[in-house]
Design an enzyme around this catalytic site. Structure first.
Site, mmCIF file in Angstrom:
data_model
loop_
_atom_site.group_PDB
_atom_site.id
_atom_site.type_symbol
_atom_site.label_atom_id
_atom_site.label_comp_id
_atom_site.label_asym_id
_atom_site.label_seq_id
_atom_site.Cartn_x
_atom_site.Cartn_y
_atom_site.Cartn_z
ATOM 1 N N ARG A 154 9.620 -17.035 73.690
ATOM 2 C CA ARG A 154 9.303 -15.938 72.779
ATOM 3 C C ARG A 154 7.885 -16.011 72.249
ATOM 4 N NH1 ARG A 154 13.710 -14.551 69.438
ATOM 5 N NH2 ARG A 154 15.561 -14.728 70.694
ATOM 6 N N LYS B 132 -0.144 -36.429 84.434
ATOM 7 C CA LYS B 132 -0.962 -37.297 85.271
ATOM 8 C C LYS B 132 -1.747 -38.295 84.434
ATOM 9 C CE LYS B 132 -1.598 -33.472 88.461
ATOM 10 N NZ LYS B 132 -2.533 -32.342 88.570
ATOM 11 N N HIS C 172 4.057 -23.880 61.695
ATOM 12 C CA HIS C 172 4.154 -22.794 62.659
ATOM 13 C C HIS C 172 3.714 -21.550 61.895
ATOM 14 C CE1 HIS C 172 5.217 -20.275 65.863
ATOM 15 N NE2 HIS C 172 6.480 -20.606 66.054
#
Lengths: 334, 418
Positions: free
Chosen positions: A76, A104, A154
Site C-alpha cells: 500500500r 550481497k 511513519h
C-alpha cells in the site's frame, strides 16, 4: 519532549494561503511544528480535490526523480507514494531492496551513496531498523521521506490519519482519540501520538501491557488495559494491526483471546461517542483486531477514506519538500 | 638512572592525601627522597600513580586493523594508563596457552606500557567447556573472563568457578540476564520508547548479579564484576560485600559520565554494552564509587572501525575507545564535585592493583615508578582524529574536557610527554 522549533515566517509569492514548511526532509512527526502540519494538511486538502477530478495531473514535480527504496515489504505505502509522484509529474523508480544488494553484503550507506550518484530529488525509504532513515538522510543530497523505520516513525501515515480526522470531524484539536492494540511494535502509533499531541488532542492508548512501550504515559497519553473503559466517550477509535511478523514470542496468549479482549466489535464500540469514527492503517486482520462488519460499516469506518487521503498527503509532502529544494537552490544561485 | 619530581601535587590514594611535595624514583622504583641525576619541577601539577585499566580490548589476534598492541600502547601512554589488562574477546578468543603466548610476545615487543593479559573462562567464550585455567595461569593469565558473554548454563559456570577457586584464579564476569537482554540496543524506558529501539530493563543486571552472588557463595571463587551500571544492582552488591564474599566491582567511565539521552538521534558511537543508563542510575553509580561499594573504574576500551559503527543503531557494533579520554573524562567527576582526586585514584589505580595483587598503583617507597603527571585544569576540545588508537570511535568527539596528561612514566622511564 524536545523543544519545538519556532514557526518560520516565509510568505509565499504565489497566490494562495501563506505556507510555512522549512523541513529539508520528512523524517518524522517529532521534528514538525504544528504550523507545518497545518500547512501540509491544507495543501493535501487541495490535492484531494484534484484527485477527484477526471484529469488528475499536476506538474509540481515535473523533471524531478523520485526513488522508492523499500527495505521491507510494502504494497500500500509503496503504491501510494508511486501514484502520488506520478500524479505530480515526477519520474518514479521503485527499488525492491530486500531482494537486492543488501543481501550481497553492501551496507546501507554504500547503497545510499550509489543511489545518490544518480541524482534523485526525492528519496522515499522504508527500513526495518529504527533510525535507519535518519542515517540515510545524513548521507544523501536529496530530500528524504520516511515511509516507516523500524518501530520509530511513519510520518505520512500519521498525517493521512490527521487529514482523515480533520475532514470527518471538522477539526483536529480537542478531540479524544483512542489508539488500540500493539502500540509497542507500532511506528504508526508513535507518529500518531506525537502528531495528535502537538495538535492538542487527548490521546488514550489501549492494549495489553505486554504490547505497551515502557513509560509511554510520560508522553502525555492515558493508558488503559480495559478496552471498554478506554473507549468511553472517545471521538475517534484508531485500531492498529496486530503485527504477527514482529511477534518474536508470546506477547499474547492467542489470537482469539486477543480478539475477545481487544478486538473492536459492536459492543465495545458502543462505549465510544455515537458519532465516533473507526480507523485502521491496514492491512486489517479481520476477526483479530477488528470485526469485519465494523470495518465495512460506511457510517462508522473511514478506512477507505484513509487510503484516499494517503495519496493526497504524500503529494503534499513531496510538493512541499520540492518547493523547499527549489527555493534553496535558487537562493544559492543568487 | 634517577629522577626527582619536585613541586608536585602528589595524589596518594593510599593515604588519601594530595599535598605538594617531592618524589624520587631510581632503578624503576619509588625511593626515599634524595639526590637524583635529573630534577623535574612539576610546577604544582599533579603526580599520581599510573592508571591500571582492567578490560582493555586490543584487537590482536584477528582484527589488527582496529587496534594493535602498538597503537593501544601509545593510546595508553597518552592517557596515563601504565598497565593495560587486556580482554580475551578477540578472534579467535584467547582461550589456549598458545594464543596467550603469542599475545604476550606481541605486547612485550611493541607496547610501551605494562601489559597483563586475561584469558577466556570457557573455550571460544561459548559457555560450554572451561578453558585450561591452570596452564593459562602458568602462561601468565591474570584473570579469567568471557567478557560480554554470559555463561548461560549455570552448571557449566559453577564447575568453572569451582575449578578456578582451586587455583585461586580471579574470575571477571559480565552480569546480565541473557534472555531478558537479548536483542536490546538501549535501556528500556522513555527514551527507548521515543526512539523505537528495543530496550532491556535495568533489572536484567540485578538478576545476573543475583545469580553470580549465589554462585560465589556456593564455590568461594575470587570474583569481580566488570561493570555495575544500575541503582537496582547496588543493594545486592553491598550485601554480598557485607557478608564477606570475595567480590569486587567495576564500572566503565562511560556509565559514569554519559546517560541514555546522549544517544540522541541514533548516534552509534554512544552504543556500548551494557547500554547507557538513566541519569538516576548514573548518579547512584557515582555515589557507590565514592563510598567504595564500586571499587574501580575501567575504560572498557573497545575499538570499532567506522564500517561497524556507520549502521542503523540496532545493527551497529557496541563499544568505544576510551583509554586516552579516561583521565579527562574522570576529571569531570572531580570538577563537578562528586569525588576528590585521591578517591578517584583509589578507583583508577590502587583498587585494580590490589585486586590483581600488583605492587603498583601506589606512591609508597618500593612501589614501581609507574606515574602520570597531569594538569587537572587544562581545558581542551577533543578531536577524535588526534587519538592514537587506530579506531576513532569515541563518544567524546568535540566534547569540552578539562584535565590532560603531560607525561607518563613506566618503571621510571618516560613513555609519553606532550
Amino acid at each position: 519532549m524536545p523543544k519545538l522549533p519556532r514557526a518560520p515566517i516565509t510568505p509565499r509569492t504565489k497566490a494562495g494561503p501563506v505556507m510555512t514548511f522549512t523541513q529539508a526532509h520528512l523524517l518524522g512527526i517529532e521534528h514538525l511544528h504544528p504550523s507545518e502540519i497545518t500547512t501540509l494538511l491544507d495543501l493535501a486538502d487541495h490535492y484531494v480535490d484534484l484527485n477527484r477530478q477526471p484529469h488528475k495531473h499536476s506538474d509540481a514535480l515535473r523533471g524531478l526523480t523520485q526513488v522508492n527504496m523499500f527495505f521491507e515489504n510494502s504494497t500500500r505505502t509503496q503504491a501510494s507514494f508511486e501514484l502520488a509522484g506520478k500524479r505530480l509529474g515526477a519520474d518514479v523508480m521503485n527499488m525492491a531492496m530486500q531482494a537486492s544488494s543488501i543481501k550481497k553484503g553492501e551496507t546501507l550507506i554504500d547503497t545510499a551513496m550509489t543511489l545518490n550518484a544518480m541524482h534523485p530529488d526525492l528519496l522515499v525509504v522504508r527500513h526495518p531498523h529504527s533510525g535507519a532513515v535518519d542515517l540515510l538522510a545524513q548521507k544523501v543530497n536529496c530530500a528524504v521521506l520516511n515511509a516507516g523505520d523500524g518501530r520509530h516513525e511513519h510520518p505520512t501515515q500519521a498525517l493521512l490519519d490527521a487529514l482523515t480526522i480533520r475532514r470527518a470531524k471538522g477539526r483536529l484539536h480537542r478531540l479524544s482519540i483512542a489508539i488500540c492494540g500493539d502500540i509497542a511494535h507500532s511506528r504508526v502509533a508513535r507518529s500518531n501520538i506525537m502528531l495528535l499531541g502537538k495538535m492538542e488532542n487527548r490521546v488514550r492508548l489501549i492494549g495489553p501491557p505486554t504490547l505497551m512501550p515502557a513509560q509511554i504515559s510520560e508522553f502525555g497519553c492515558e493508558v488503559f488495559e480495559d478496552m471498554r473503559e478506554g473507549l468511553k466517550d472517545v471521538d475517534v477509535v484508531m485500531m492498529l494491526r496486530l503485527q504477527k511478523e514482529r511477534m518474536d514470542g508470546g506477547f499474547i496468549p492467542s489470537e482469539r483471546e486477543y480478539y475477545h479482549r481487544y478486538g473492536l466489535d459492536a459492543d465495545k464500540l458502543s462505549y465510544a461517542k455515537p458519532d465516533a469514527i473507526v480507523m485502521h492503517p491496514g492491512p486489517m486482520n479481520r476477526g483479530v483486531e477488528i470485526d469485519g462488519e465494523i470495518a465495512d460499516d460506511i457510517n462508522r469506518s473511514v478506512i477507505q477514506e484513509q487510503v484516499e487521503m494517503g495519496v493526497a498527503v504524500r503529494m503534499a509532502a513531496m510538493d512541499l519538500l520540492a518547493q523547499g529544494r527549489r527555493a534553496k537552490t535558487a537562493g544559492v544561485m543568487v | 638512572m634517577s629522577i626527582c619530581f619536585t613541586n608536585a601535587r602528589l595524589i596518594d590514594p593510599e593515604t588519601g592525601t594530595q599535598e605538594i611535595g617531592s618524589l624520587t624514583v631510581a632503578d624503576g622504583h619509588i625511593v626515599e627522597n634524595g639526590p637524583a641525576r635529573e630534577m623535574i619541577n612539576c610546577g604544582g601539577k599533579c603526580l599520581a600513580p599510573g592508571i591500571i585499566d582492567i578490560g582493555v580490548k586490543v584487537c590482536e589476534p584477528g582484527e589488527r586493523h582496529k587496534e594493535s598492541y602498538r597503537s593501544a600502547g601509545l593510546a595508553a601512554a597518552a592517557g596515563g594508563v601504565t598497565t593495560m589488562v587486556t580482554r580475551p574477546d578477540t578472534t579467535p578468543a584467547i582461550d589456549s596457552p598458545e594464543v596467550l603466548e603469542f599475545v604476550r610476545r606481541r605486547a612485550n615487543e611493541v607496547a610501551p606500557v605494562n601489559v597483563l593479559v586475561m584469558a577466556a573462562l570457557t573455550k571460544g567464550r561459548e559457555g560450554r567447556e572451561m578453558t585450561e585455567i591452570g596452564f593459562l595461569q602458568d602462561a601468565g593469565a591474570v584473570a579469567f573472563t568471557d567478557c560480554d558473554h554470559v555463561v548461560r548454563d549455570t552448571k557449566v559456570y559453577s564447575r568453572a568457578l569451582t575449578y578456578a577457586r582451586s587455583l585461586n584464579a580471579l574470575v571477571i564476569a559480565h552480569v546480565q540476564e541473557p534472555t531478558l537482554s537479548s536483542g536490546a540496543a538501549v535501556t528500556s524506558g522513555k527514551f527507548a520508547s521515543l526512539r523505537g529501539l528495543p530496550g532491556v530493563s535495568p533489572m536484567a543486571e540485578r538478576m545476573g548479579l543475583d545469580r553470580d552472588i549465589a554462585l560465589i557463595e556456593m564455590t568461594g571463587v575470587r570474583y569481580h564484576v566488570d561493570q555495575i551500571t544500575t541503582a537496582r544492582a547496588l543493594p545486592a552488591l553491598e550485601r554480598a560485600k557485607a557478608n564477606g564474599l570475595d567480590i569486587t566491582a567495576g564500572v566503565s567511565i562511560h556509565h559514569l559520565t554519559l546517560n541514555e539521552l546522549d544517544v540522541a538521534d541514533y548516534r552509534t558511537f554512544f552504543k556500548v554494552k551494557p547500554p547507557l543508563r538513566s541519569e538516576d542510575d548514573r548518579l547512584a553509580v557515582i555515589d557507590a564509587l565514592a563510598n567504595g561499594t564500586i571499587d574501580l573504574i575501567s575504560s572498557m576500551h573497545t575499538p570499532q572501525d567506522e564500517e561497524s559503527k556507520r549502521l542503523p543503531f540496532e545493527e551497529a557494533a557496541s563499544g568505544a575507545v576510551a583509554m586516552e579520554t579516561l583521565l579527562p573524562a574522570a576529571m569531570r567527576l572531580v570538577h563537578n564535585g562528586y569525588l576528590d582526586l585521591p578517591t578517584l585514584w583509589r578507583a583508577l589505580s590502587l583498587a585494580p592493583a590490589k585486586r590483581l595483587g600488583l605492587p603498583a598503583g601506589r606512591l609508597s617507597i618500593g612501589a614501581p615508578a609507574d606515574l602520570v603527571l597531569f594538569d587537572p585544569d587544562t581545558p581542551f576540545v577533543l578531536d577524535r582524529f588526534k587519538l592514537h588508537s587506530k579506531s576513532k570511535n569515541t563518544p567524546f568527539d568535540g566534547a569540552r574536557m578539562q584535565g590532560r596528561v603531560d607525561a607518563t612514566y613506566v618503571a621510571g622511564r618516560q613513555v609519553f610527554s606532550r
